[in-house]
Scaffold this active site. Sequence first.
Site, PDB file in Angstrom:
ATOM      1  N   ASP A  29       0.845  -1.196   0.000  1.00 32.66           N
ATOM      2  CA  ASP A  29       0.000   0.000   0.000  1.00 32.66           C
ATOM      3  C   ASP A  29       0.877   1.242   0.000  1.00 32.66           C
ATOM      4  OD1 ASP A  29      -3.217   0.532   0.924  1.00 32.66           O
ATOM      5  OD2 ASP A  29      -1.815   2.196   1.155  1.00 32.66           O
ATOM      6  N   GLY A  92     -16.321   2.930   3.330  1.00 30.64           N
ATOM      7  CA  GLY A  92     -15.123   3.759   3.179  1.00 30.64           C
ATOM      8  C   GLY A  92     -14.245   3.371   2.003  1.00 30.64           C
ATOM      9  N   HIS A  97     -12.003  -0.974  -7.247  1.00 32.47           N
ATOM     10  CA  HIS A  97     -11.566  -2.279  -7.770  1.00 32.47           C
ATOM     11  C   HIS A  97     -11.394  -3.141  -6.524  1.00 32.47           C
ATOM     12  CE1 HIS A  97      -8.938  -4.711 -10.762  1.00 32.47           C
ATOM     13  NE2 HIS A  97      -8.904  -5.395  -9.608  1.00 32.47           N
ATOM     14  N   HIS A  99     -10.519  -5.101  -3.447  1.00 26.44           N
ATOM     15  CA  HIS A  99      -9.200  -5.343  -2.859  1.00 26.44           C
ATOM     16  C   HIS A  99      -9.340  -5.689  -1.387  1.00 26.44           C
ATOM     17  CE1 HIS A  99     -10.104  -1.021  -2.546  1.00 26.44           C
ATOM     18  NE2 HIS A  99      -9.447  -1.045  -1.388  1.00 26.44           N
TER      19      HIS A  99
HETATM   20  P1  5GP Z   1      -9.769   1.554   0.262  1.00 27.14           P
HETATM   21  O1  5GP Z   1      -9.792   2.864   1.016  1.00 27.14           O
HETATM   22  O2  5GP Z   1     -10.491   1.664  -1.060  1.00 27.14           O
HETATM   23  O3  5GP Z   1     -10.191   0.375   1.046  1.00 27.14           O
HETATM   24  O4  5GP Z   1      -8.246   1.274  -0.033  1.00 27.14           O
HETATM   25  C1  5GP Z   1      -7.529   1.860  -1.067  1.00 27.14           C
HETATM   26  C2  5GP Z   1      -6.070   1.750  -0.709  1.00 27.14           C
HETATM   27  O5  5GP Z   1      -5.303   1.971  -1.872  1.00 27.14           O
HETATM   28  C3  5GP Z   1      -5.620   2.789   0.332  1.00 27.14           C
HETATM   29  O6  5GP Z   1      -5.093   2.101   1.465  1.00 27.14           O
HETATM   30  C4  5GP Z   1      -4.561   3.584  -0.404  1.00 27.14           C
HETATM   31  O7  5GP Z   1      -3.464   3.953   0.418  1.00 27.14           O
HETATM   32  C5  5GP Z   1      -4.139   2.649  -1.513  1.00 27.14           C
HETATM   33  N1  5GP Z   1      -3.673   3.332  -2.705  1.00 27.14           N
HETATM   34  C6  5GP Z   1      -4.256   4.401  -3.320  1.00 27.14           C
HETATM   35  N2  5GP Z   1      -3.566   4.755  -4.407  1.00 27.14           N
HETATM   36  C7  5GP Z   1      -2.520   3.891  -4.495  1.00 27.14           C
HETATM   37  C8  5GP Z   1      -1.427   3.749  -5.421  1.00 27.14           C
HETATM   38  O8  5GP Z   1      -1.283   4.484  -6.401  1.00 27.14           O
HETATM   39  N3  5GP Z   1      -0.537   2.736  -5.183  1.00 27.14           N
HETATM   40  C9  5GP Z   1      -0.667   1.903  -4.100  1.00 27.14           C
HETATM   41  N4  5GP Z   1       0.273   0.951  -3.963  1.00 27.14           N
HETATM   42  N5  5GP Z   1      -1.677   2.001  -3.226  1.00 27.14           N
HETATM   43  C10 5GP Z   1      -2.595   2.974  -3.409  1.00 27.14           C
HETATM   44 ZN    ZN Z   2     -10.016  -2.242 -12.079  1.00 27.14          ZN
END
Ligand code: 5GP
Ligand code: ZN
Length: 113
Positions: A29, A92, A97, A99
């Site tokens: 991350d 949140g 996509h 994950h």
């Molecule tokens: P969500 O908030 O959707 O559950 O998690 C998205 C995650 O993607 C966040 O923890 C954020 O730090 C991570 N993230 C966002 N942009 C990027 C990126 O460009 N590269 C990487 N490796 N992680 C990312």
């Molecule tokens: Zn995608």
Amino acid sequence: MDCLFCSIIKGDIPSTTVYEDDLIKAFADISPQAPVHIIIIPKMHIASANEINSEGAKYVAHIFEKIPEIAAAQGIAESGYRIINNCGKDGGQTVNHLHFHLLGGRDLGAKLV
Ligand code: 5GP
Ligand code: ZN
């Protein structure tokens, strides 16, 4: 389609890959919330947990099949870890996509459940 994690899968956006095969990719991350913070994604665009169908479920099953291996490689198999999926607005979710966050390397503290 404009999807950040699809761009990471294609290699158009760089990432630090820790595991990859035909179906899934795991990478660090960009904003780690613990000493180990890995994002694990299917190599098929699934917008969220809400969009998992029978085909997507194969990718999800494969992710969970590989989590012990990924956790062991990260050195957190014995100490333990947390797997988190954020879905939709109230969950949140910020990247649309599917994950799973794999977090560990410290006591993760407060639990919602
Ligand atoms: P969500 O908030 O959707 O559950 O998690 C998205 C995650 O993607 C966040 O923890 C954020 O730090 C991570 N993230 C966002 N942009 C990027 C990126 O460009 N590269 C990487 N490796 N992680 C990312
Ligand atoms: Zn995608």
